[in-house]
Design an enzyme around this catalytic site. Structure first.
Site, mmCIF file in Angstrom:
data_model
loop_
_atom_site.group_PDB
_atom_site.id
_atom_site.type_symbol
_atom_site.label_atom_id
_atom_site.label_comp_id
_atom_site.label_asym_id
_atom_site.label_seq_id
_atom_site.Cartn_x
_atom_site.Cartn_y
_atom_site.Cartn_z
ATOM 1 N N SER A 1 1.076 3.424 -2.509
ATOM 2 C CA SER A 1 0.651 4.412 -3.510
ATOM 3 C C SER A 1 -0.014 5.631 -2.891
ATOM 4 O O SER A 1 -0.337 6.591 -3.600
ATOM 5 C CB SER A 1 -0.309 3.760 -4.511
ATOM 6 N N TYR B 1 -13.685 -3.920 10.897
ATOM 7 C CA TYR B 1 -12.370 -3.263 10.908
ATOM 8 C C TYR B 1 -11.682 -3.439 12.270
ATOM 9 O O TYR B 1 -10.493 -3.795 12.339
ATOM 10 C CB TYR B 1 -12.558 -1.776 10.586
ATOM 11 N N ALA C 1 -12.166 -5.749 14.491
ATOM 12 C CA ALA C 1 -11.770 -7.159 14.662
ATOM 13 C C ALA C 1 -10.500 -7.450 13.859
ATOM 14 O O ALA C 1 -9.586 -8.128 14.348
ATOM 15 C CB ALA C 1 -12.902 -8.082 14.220
ATOM 16 N N ASN D 1 1.089 -2.729 5.503
ATOM 17 C CA ASN D 1 0.374 -1.468 5.718
ATOM 18 C C ASN D 1 -0.955 -1.379 4.973
ATOM 19 O O ASN D 1 -1.910 -0.796 5.484
ATOM 20 C CB ASN D 1 1.287 -0.309 5.287
ATOM 21 N N ILE E 1 -5.411 9.817 11.027
ATOM 22 C CA ILE E 1 -4.323 10.355 10.193
ATOM 23 C C ILE E 1 -4.956 10.893 8.916
ATOM 24 O O ILE E 1 -5.847 10.245 8.328
ATOM 25 C CB ILE E 1 -3.303 9.237 9.836
ATOM 26 N N GLY F 1 0.818 -1.213 0.000
ATOM 27 C CA GLY F 1 0.000 0.000 0.000
ATOM 28 C C GLY F 1 0.847 1.256 0.000
ATOM 29 O O GLY F 1 0.612 2.183 0.781
ATOM 30 N N SER G 1 -4.361 -0.240 14.303
ATOM 31 C CA SER G 1 -5.127 0.981 14.529
ATOM 32 C C SER G 1 -5.501 1.058 16.001
ATOM 33 O O SER G 1 -5.678 0.016 16.650
ATOM 34 C CB SER G 1 -6.414 0.943 13.695
ATOM 35 N N ASP H 1 -3.304 -7.540 -5.221
ATOM 36 C CA ASP H 1 -4.374 -7.522 -4.210
ATOM 37 C C ASP H 1 -3.796 -8.271 -3.017
ATOM 38 O O ASP H 1 -3.536 -9.481 -3.126
ATOM 39 C CB ASP H 1 -5.625 -8.224 -4.749
HETATM 40 N N1 LIG Z 1 -5.762 7.016 8.000
HETATM 41 C C1 LIG Z 1 -6.080 6.712 9.252
HETATM 42 O O1 LIG Z 1 -6.674 7.537 9.978
HETATM 43 C C2 LIG Z 1 -5.702 5.380 9.822
HETATM 44 C C3 LIG Z 1 -5.906 5.185 11.185
HETATM 45 C C4 LIG Z 1 -5.575 3.962 11.743
HETATM 46 C C5 LIG Z 1 -5.037 2.961 10.961
HETATM 47 N N2 LIG Z 1 -4.844 3.164 9.636
HETATM 48 C C6 LIG Z 1 -4.274 2.055 8.851
HETATM 49 O O2 LIG Z 1 -3.130 2.501 8.167
HETATM 50 C C7 LIG Z 1 -2.968 1.749 6.950
HETATM 51 C C8 LIG Z 1 -2.812 2.713 5.777
HETATM 52 O O3 LIG Z 1 -3.966 3.535 5.749
HETATM 53 P P1 LIG Z 1 -4.028 4.904 4.920
HETATM 54 O O4 LIG Z 1 -4.899 5.808 5.687
HETATM 55 O O5 LIG Z 1 -2.674 5.336 4.513
HETATM 56 O O6 LIG Z 1 -4.867 4.389 3.663
HETATM 57 P P2 LIG Z 1 -5.036 4.956 2.187
HETATM 58 O O7 LIG Z 1 -4.494 6.327 2.053
HETATM 59 O O8 LIG Z 1 -6.441 4.663 1.813
HETATM 60 O O9 LIG Z 1 -4.078 3.945 1.384
HETATM 61 C C9 LIG Z 1 -4.336 2.593 1.404
HETATM 62 C C10 LIG Z 1 -3.268 1.889 0.624
HETATM 63 O O10 LIG Z 1 -3.539 0.480 0.643
HETATM 64 C C11 LIG Z 1 -3.663 0.003 -0.702
HETATM 65 N N3 LIG Z 1 -4.670 -1.056 -0.713
HETATM 66 C C12 LIG Z 1 -5.932 -1.020 -0.205
HETATM 67 N N4 LIG Z 1 -6.522 -2.213 -0.398
HETATM 68 C C13 LIG Z 1 -5.630 -3.013 -1.035
HETATM 69 C C14 LIG Z 1 -5.654 -4.352 -1.504
HETATM 70 N N5 LIG Z 1 -6.714 -5.139 -1.362
HETATM 71 N N6 LIG Z 1 -4.539 -4.843 -2.099
HETATM 72 C C15 LIG Z 1 -3.441 -4.057 -2.259
HETATM 73 N N7 LIG Z 1 -3.367 -2.796 -1.839
HETATM 74 C C16 LIG Z 1 -4.454 -2.277 -1.240
HETATM 75 C C17 LIG Z 1 -4.061 1.207 -1.519
HETATM 76 O O11 LIG Z 1 -3.689 0.993 -2.870
HETATM 77 P P3 LIG Z 1 -4.384 1.857 -4.073
HETATM 78 O O12 LIG Z 1 -4.571 3.238 -3.558
HETATM 79 O O13 LIG Z 1 -3.390 1.782 -5.180
HETATM 80 O O14 LIG Z 1 -5.658 1.179 -4.401
HETATM 81 C C18 LIG Z 1 -3.245 2.297 -0.829
HETATM 82 O O15 LIG Z 1 -1.907 2.278 -1.288
HETATM 83 C C19 LIG Z 1 -4.193 0.856 6.838
HETATM 84 O O16 LIG Z 1 -3.888 -0.437 7.300
HETATM 85 C C20 LIG Z 1 -5.187 1.530 7.780
HETATM 86 O O17 LIG Z 1 -6.140 0.622 8.290
HETATM 87 C C21 LIG Z 1 -5.160 4.357 9.045
#
Ligand SMILES: NC(=O)c1ccc[n+]([C@@H]2O[C@H](COP(=O)([O-])OP(=O)(O)OC[C@H]3O[C@@H](n4cnc5c(N)ncnc54)[C@H](OP(=O)(O)O)[C@@H]3O)[C@@H](O)[C@H]2O)c1
Length: 249
Positions: free
Chosen positions: A14, A155, A157, A90, A188, A12, A142, A63
């Site tokens: 990108s 989520y 779980a 991630n 975030i 992830g 998280s 994926d």
């Molecule tokens: N943002 C928050 O507030 C927050 C809080 C707590 C935890 N988190 C955790 O932090 C991590 C990153 O979150 P983020 O906020 O940076 O998310 P984000 O900006 O939505 O980015 C998600 C990334 O994961 C990739 N992705 C999603 N589903 C995928 C799949 N099935 N196969 C391969 N790649 C996949 C996406 O790829 P594409 O974009 O190319 O599709 C993207 O690169 C996640 O595990 C999330 O649960 C985030």
């Protein structure tokens, strides 16, 4: 530099936290293979930024829920870099709904991506780390895996599962000098938040909870990821470290 000569795989990469972590690892000297699902142009742009820093970089589509996709990505990274030292699990998603309305598909997909996806990559990297007696695994969970969140049984779980996974894995791999830790973000500012219809409400709620009264940025996570990936953190394993501005104390 903390990570000179090290090779990293970030799922992830990108967008959001994964993109920031990829750039930070590279700025500390690591070569980085980053994965993406839909955002190819962004993934290529980050890979090019890393190459411009003088490191090797690779962007691979997958994926993470697919066991064979994970195997192919690990093979591609090892082929490109010669070896792997760091795995950052991630990539993740949410698909919210209260439990009495949640569909089976909503439950299954979130667990397949957020929980099984982390196993898929770990399963292909663990034998390499065990064999070379060196490795760093960082799992992004998280605070909602620690405390549970209304409307996110699936989520929460999945993220609580990652905490158990991290601790068990730390015990299995510790004897081989492989550390396994989890980082637990609070809110975030990434696409996950920006694309939400409830963005303003979510920010207001997080602000009310937060000791620092600040919404976190992807870089706040990236600095911790690169520290845990380094030998400065060699005596830390099985930990869950919150990066949440005091949102969940
Ligand atoms: N943002 C928050 O507030 C927050 C809080 C707590 C935890 N988190 C955790 O932090 C991590 C990153 O979150 P983020 O906020 O940076 O998310 P984000 O900006 O939505 O980015 C998600 C990334 O994961 C990739 N992705 C999603 N589903 C995928 C799949 N099935 N196969 C391969 N790649 C996949 C996406 O790829 P594409 O974009 O190319 O599709 C993207 O690169 C996640 O595990 C999330 O649960 C985030």
């Amino acid at each position: 530099m903390l990570l000179e000569g090290k090779n990293a795989l970030v799922t992830g990469g990108s967008q959001g936290i994964g993109a920031a972590a990829s750039l930070e690892l590279a700025s500390e000297g690591a070569n980085v293979c980053l994965t993406y699902r839909k955002h190819e142009a962004e993934a290529i742009k980050y890979a090019e930024e890393i190459q411009a820093m003088g490191r090797k970089a690779l962007a691979v589509q997958c994926d993470i829920a697919s066991f064979s996709d994970a195997e192919n990505v690990v093979k591609a990274a090892v082929e490109a870099f010669g070896s792997l030292h760091i795995l950052v699990n991630n990539a993740g998603m949410n698909w919210d709904g209260v439990s009495w309305k949640m569909t089976e598909e909503q439950w299954d997909r979130v667990l397949e991506v957020n929980l099984k996806g982390y196993f898929n990559f770990t399963r292909h990297v663990a034998p390499l780390f065990k064999e070379q007696k060196y490795g760093k695994i960082i799992n992004v969970t998280s605070i909602n895996g620690l405390r549970g969140k209304f409307g996110q049984t699936n989520y929460s779980a999945s993220k609580a599962g990652i905490i158990g996974f991290t601790k068990a894995l730390a015990k299995e791999l510790g004897a081989f000098d492989v550390t396994v830790n989890a980082v637990a973000p609070g809110l975030i500012e990434t696409a996950m938040l920006k694309e939400s219809e409830a963005r303003d409400k979510i920010i207001d709620m997080a602000m009310a909870e937060s000791a620092l009264k600040r919404v976190g940025q992807p870089e706040d996570l990236a600095y911790l990821v690169s520290f845990l990936a380094s030998d400065k953190a060699k005596h830390i394993t099985g930990e869950v470290i919150k990066v949440d501005g005091g949102q969940y104390i």
